[in-house]
Design a protein around this motif. Structure first.
Motif, PDB file in Angstrom:
ATOM      1  N   MET A 237       2.138   3.130  -4.209  1.00  0.00           N
ATOM      2  CA  MET A 237       2.315   2.562  -2.895  1.00  0.00           C
ATOM      3  C   MET A 237       2.791   3.630  -1.897  1.00  0.00           C
ATOM      4  N   GLN A 238       3.635   4.538  -2.354  1.00  0.00           N
ATOM      5  CA  GLN A 238       4.173   5.558  -1.444  1.00  0.00           C
ATOM      6  C   GLN A 238       3.086   6.499  -0.945  1.00  0.00           C
ATOM      7  N   TRP A 239       2.079   6.808  -1.795  1.00  0.00           N
ATOM      8  CA  TRP A 239       0.987   7.674  -1.360  1.00  0.00           C
ATOM      9  C   TRP A 239       0.180   7.019  -0.254  1.00  0.00           C
ATOM     10  N   ALA A 240       0.010   5.700  -0.337  1.00  0.00           N
ATOM     11  CA  ALA A 240      -0.697   4.978   0.723  1.00  0.00           C
ATOM     12  C   ALA A 240       0.096   5.056   2.028  1.00  0.00           C
ATOM     13  N   ASN A 241       1.428   4.950   1.941  1.00  0.00           N
ATOM     14  CA  ASN A 241       2.256   5.079   3.144  1.00  0.00           C
ATOM     15  C   ASN A 241       2.154   6.481   3.737  1.00  0.00           C
ATOM     16  N   PHE A 242       2.182   7.493   2.870  1.00  0.00           N
ATOM     17  CA  PHE A 242       2.030   8.866   3.353  1.00  0.00           C
ATOM     18  C   PHE A 242       0.691   9.055   4.052  1.00  0.00           C
TER      19      PHE A 242
ATOM     20  N   ARG B 136      -3.000  -1.304   4.525  1.00  0.00           N
ATOM     21  CA  ARG B 136      -2.963  -2.527   3.725  1.00  0.00           C
ATOM     22  C   ARG B 136      -2.245  -2.270   2.399  1.00  0.00           C
ATOM     23  N   ASP B 137      -2.404  -3.185   1.476  1.00  0.00           N
ATOM     24  CA  ASP B 137      -1.825  -3.061   0.137  1.00  0.00           C
ATOM     25  C   ASP B 137      -2.307  -1.770  -0.513  1.00  0.00           C
ATOM     26  N   ALA B 138      -1.490  -1.182  -1.368  1.00  0.00           N
ATOM     27  CA  ALA B 138      -1.751   0.159  -1.917  1.00  0.00           C
ATOM     28  C   ALA B 138      -3.114   0.272  -2.598  1.00  0.00           C
ATOM     29  N   TRP B 139      -3.446  -0.610  -3.510  1.00  0.00           N
ATOM     30  CA  TRP B 139      -4.695  -0.454  -4.263  1.00  0.00           C
ATOM     31  C   TRP B 139      -5.899  -0.762  -3.383  1.00  0.00           C
ATOM     32  N   THR B 140      -5.849  -1.841  -2.626  1.00  0.00           N
ATOM     33  CA  THR B 140      -7.001  -2.201  -1.804  1.00  0.00           C
ATOM     34  C   THR B 140      -7.182  -1.271  -0.621  1.00  0.00           C
ATOM     35  N   SER B 141      -6.152  -0.515  -0.276  1.00  0.00           N
ATOM     36  CA  SER B 141      -6.300   0.407   0.851  1.00  0.00           C
ATOM     37  C   SER B 141      -7.023   1.685   0.462  1.00  0.00           C
TER      38      SER B 141
END
Length: 100
Positions: free
Chosen positions: A1-6, A63-68
């Protein structure tokens, strides 16, 4: 999830810096001759397309980590990277033409 935020923050930073570069590019285009202006118009159009794709990519990555990331985020990131390479090459060749 943190990688998606980055990735969202990096995309937002890239879009912001692209807007700053676009302002400088507009001023630069107004100061050069007509030949270079025609050459840089394709560069400008592709740059706007890169900005649009990058903003959509940022919204997808928020969006959500995996779906993003899978598969839409990866595809949009690849398209953005290819467009950046093409746009960069066009900008470089237009700048070389003006310098010559």
């Amino acid at each position: 999830m943190q990688w998606a935020n980055f990735s969202v923050w990096l995309i937002a930073g890239g879009v912001f810096m692209a807007i700053v570069a676009a302002i400088a590019g507009i001023v630069d285009t107004m100061l050069v001759g007509d030949t270079a202006r025609r050459r840089s118009s394709l560069h400008s159009i592709l740059t706007i397309l890169v900005l649009i794709v990058a903003m959509i990519n940022g919204f997808i990555h928020s969006r959500d980590a995996w779906t993003s990331v899978v598969p839409t985020g990866i595809i949009l990131s690849a398209i953005t990277a290819v467009l950046v390479l093409v746009t960069g090459w066009l900008g470089y060749s237009a700048r070389r033409e003006v310098a010559a």
